[in-house]
Design a protein around this motif. Structure first.
Motif, PDB file in Angstrom:
ATOM      1  N   ARG A  23       0.835  -1.204   0.000  1.00 36.81           N
ATOM      2  CA  ARG A  23       0.000   0.000   0.000  1.00 36.81           C
ATOM      3  C   ARG A  23       0.868   1.251   0.000  1.00 36.81           C
ATOM      4  NH1 ARG A  23      -2.340  -2.991   3.882  1.00 36.81           N
ATOM      5  NH2 ARG A  23      -2.110  -1.409   5.523  1.00 36.81           N
ATOM      6  N   VAL A  24       2.002   1.232   0.703  1.00 36.46           N
ATOM      7  CA  VAL A  24       2.943   2.354   0.656  1.00 36.46           C
ATOM      8  C   VAL A  24       3.413   2.558  -0.783  1.00 36.46           C
ATOM      9  CG1 VAL A  24       5.283   3.082   1.296  1.00 36.46           C
ATOM     10  CG2 VAL A  24       3.734   2.220   3.053  1.00 36.46           C
ATOM     11  N   ARG A  25       3.783   1.475  -1.427  1.00 40.69           N
ATOM     12  CA  ARG A  25       4.237   1.549  -2.822  1.00 40.69           C
ATOM     13  C   ARG A  25       3.123   2.083  -3.722  1.00 40.69           C
ATOM     14  NH1 ARG A  25       6.059  -3.521  -6.567  1.00 40.69           N
ATOM     15  NH2 ARG A  25       6.461  -2.301  -8.434  1.00 40.69           N
ATOM     16  N   ALA A  26       1.892   1.647  -3.469  1.00 39.17           N
ATOM     17  CA  ALA A  26       0.753   2.120  -4.267  1.00 39.17           C
ATOM     18  C   ALA A  26       0.583   3.624  -4.118  1.00 39.17           C
ATOM     19  CB  ALA A  26      -0.519   1.391  -3.857  1.00 39.17           C
ATOM     20  N   GLY A  27       0.677   4.132  -2.896  1.00 42.86           N
ATOM     21  CA  GLY A  27       0.543   5.574  -2.683  1.00 42.86           C
ATOM     22  C   GLY A  27       1.591   6.354  -3.447  1.00 42.86           C
ATOM     23  N   ARG A  28       2.814   5.864  -3.405  1.00 38.46           N
ATOM     24  CA  ARG A  28       3.909   6.521  -4.131  1.00 38.46           C
ATOM     25  C   ARG A  28       3.661   6.466  -5.645  1.00 38.46           C
ATOM     26  NH1 ARG A  28       8.199   3.153  -3.148  1.00 38.46           N
ATOM     27  NH2 ARG A  28       7.717   2.161  -5.103  1.00 38.46           N
ATOM     28  N   ASP A  29       3.251   5.301  -6.127  1.00 39.86           N
ATOM     29  CA  ASP A  29       3.071   5.131  -7.568  1.00 39.86           C
ATOM     30  C   ASP A  29       1.836   5.844  -8.108  1.00 39.86           C
ATOM     31  OD1 ASP A  29       5.358   3.594  -7.595  1.00 39.86           O
ATOM     32  OD2 ASP A  29       4.315   1.677  -7.815  1.00 39.86           O
ATOM     33  N   LEU A  30       0.810   5.988  -7.283  1.00 35.77           N
ATOM     34  CA  LEU A  30      -0.430   6.615  -7.753  1.00 35.77           C
ATOM     35  C   LEU A  30      -0.407   8.137  -7.635  1.00 35.77           C
ATOM     36  CD1 LEU A  30      -3.067   4.131  -6.288  1.00 35.77           C
ATOM     37  CD2 LEU A  30      -2.410   4.404  -8.695  1.00 35.77           C
ATOM     38  N   ALA A  31       0.447   8.687  -6.788  1.00 33.12           N
ATOM     39  CA  ALA A  31       0.456  10.134  -6.542  1.00 33.12           C
ATOM     40  C   ALA A  31       0.536  10.983  -7.818  1.00 33.12           C
ATOM     41  CB  ALA A  31       1.571  10.497  -5.567  1.00 33.12           C
ATOM     42  N   PRO A  32       1.328  10.613  -8.799  1.00 36.56           N
ATOM     43  CA  PRO A  32       1.370  11.445 -10.010  1.00 36.56           C
ATOM     44  C   PRO A  32       0.099  11.361 -10.871  1.00 36.56           C
ATOM     45  CG  PRO A  32       3.355  10.101  -9.824  1.00 36.56           C
ATOM     46  CD  PRO A  32       2.373   9.596  -8.821  1.00 36.56           C
ATOM     47  N   PHE A  33      -0.821  10.480 -10.494  1.00 40.34           N
ATOM     48  CA  PHE A  33      -2.000  10.232 -11.326  1.00 40.34           C
ATOM     49  C   PHE A  33      -3.286  10.735 -10.686  1.00 40.34           C
ATOM     50  CE2 PHE A  33       1.215   7.268 -12.694  1.00 40.34           C
ATOM     51  CZ  PHE A  33       1.173   7.438 -14.070  1.00 40.34           C
ATOM     52  N   THR A  59       2.071   8.238   1.725  1.00 38.23           N
ATOM     53  CA  THR A  59       1.174   8.722   0.670  1.00 38.23           C
ATOM     54  C   THR A  59       1.107  10.243   0.706  1.00 38.23           C
ATOM     55  OG1 THR A  59      -0.090   6.663   0.750  1.00 38.23           O
ATOM     56  CG2 THR A  59      -1.155   8.557  -0.305  1.00 38.23           C
ATOM     57  N   ALA A  60       1.021  10.820   1.903  1.00 36.89           N
ATOM     58  CA  ALA A  60       1.029  12.283   2.025  1.00 36.89           C
ATOM     59  C   ALA A  60       2.330  12.854   1.469  1.00 36.89           C
ATOM     60  CB  ALA A  60       0.844  12.690   3.482  1.00 36.89           C
ATOM     61  N   GLU A  61       3.432  12.197   1.789  1.00 32.18           N
ATOM     62  CA  GLU A  61       4.733  12.636   1.279  1.00 32.18           C
ATOM     63  C   GLU A  61       4.755  12.587  -0.250  1.00 32.18           C
ATOM     64  OE1 GLU A  61       9.457  11.396   1.577  1.00 32.18           O
ATOM     65  OE2 GLU A  61       7.968  10.210   2.645  1.00 32.18           O
ATOM     66  N   ALA A  62       4.271  11.497  -0.819  1.00 31.99           N
ATOM     67  CA  ALA A  62       4.275  11.348  -2.282  1.00 31.99           C
ATOM     68  C   ALA A  62       3.409  12.423  -2.941  1.00 31.99           C
ATOM     69  CB  ALA A  62       3.791   9.952  -2.670  1.00 31.99           C
ATOM     70  N   LEU A  63       2.243  12.675  -2.378  1.00 31.94           N
ATOM     71  CA  LEU A  63       1.370  13.710  -2.945  1.00 31.94           C
ATOM     72  C   LEU A  63       1.998  15.092  -2.798  1.00 31.94           C
ATOM     73  CD1 LEU A  63      -2.070  12.321  -1.772  1.00 31.94           C
ATOM     74  CD2 LEU A  63      -1.365  12.685  -4.160  1.00 31.94           C
ATOM     75  N   ALA A  64       2.632  15.353  -1.663  1.00 30.28           N
ATOM     76  CA  ALA A  64       3.297  16.647  -1.477  1.00 30.28           C
ATOM     77  C   ALA A  64       4.449  16.815  -2.457  1.00 30.28           C
ATOM     78  CB  ALA A  64       3.788  16.777  -0.033  1.00 30.28           C
ATOM     79  N   ARG A  65       5.163  15.738  -2.749  1.00 27.41           N
ATOM     80  CA  ARG A  65       6.254  15.821  -3.732  1.00 27.41           C
ATOM     81  C   ARG A  65       5.718  16.164  -5.118  1.00 27.41           C
ATOM     82  NH1 ARG A  65      10.688  15.045  -1.408  1.00 27.41           N
ATOM     83  NH2 ARG A  65      11.022  13.441   0.166  1.00 27.41           N
TER      84      ARG A  65
END
Length: 138
Positions: A23-33, A59-65
């Motif tokens: 799920r961590v990986r999913a959050g990172r991978d989905l953030a640009p989409f 996921t918050a980190e990925a979205l903020a990035r």
């Protein structure tokens, strides 16, 4: 990060995995989409993950990035539903980006747009995130 529809589907599948690392990986991978409706539905669920706040933070980190208005809007919406613990981990994820050594997107600029959003929850969340950007200043 998924580069194809197959990769995007795999990331969406990982979003509902029983494995928190998936799920961590999913959050990172989905953030640009965030513009893809299925990703925009899955990401808030990951931000409010009931089993592991590490998923919330990453996921918050990925979205903020990503830092786009759409990405920050999802963070703001999640804050409206977050309990205190999740709100703290969302803030930590955003702060990880704001205080990191790498150049960060204009999260404050995205928030400045979102404080005028038609959705009251988005406006309130954006105001809160904007305070975080002030707190993370030099």
């Amino acid at each position: 990060m998924p580069t194809s529809m197959t990769g995007l589907r795999a990331a969406l599948d990982r979003a509902s995995s029983p494995s928190s690392s998936q799920r961590v990986r999913a959050g990172r991978d989905l953030a640009p989409f965030t513009g893809v409706p299925a990703a925009a539905v899955a990401l808030p669920v990951l931000l409010l993950d009931i089993a592991d706040t590490r998923v919330t933070r990453r996921t918050a980190e990925a979205l903020a990035r990503v830092g786009t208005v759409a990405a920050v809007r999802l963070i703001a919406l999640a804050l409206a539903e977050a309990d205190d613990s999740h709100a703290d981990w969302i803030q930590t994820g955003v702060h990880d980006v704001l205080s990191g050594p790498q150049s960060v997107p204009d999260i404050a600029g995205a928030c400045a747009r979102l404080v005028r959003d038609e959705d009251a929850a988005v406006r309130e969340g954006a105001r809160e995130i904007l305070e975080w950007t002030d707190d993370a200043g030099p």
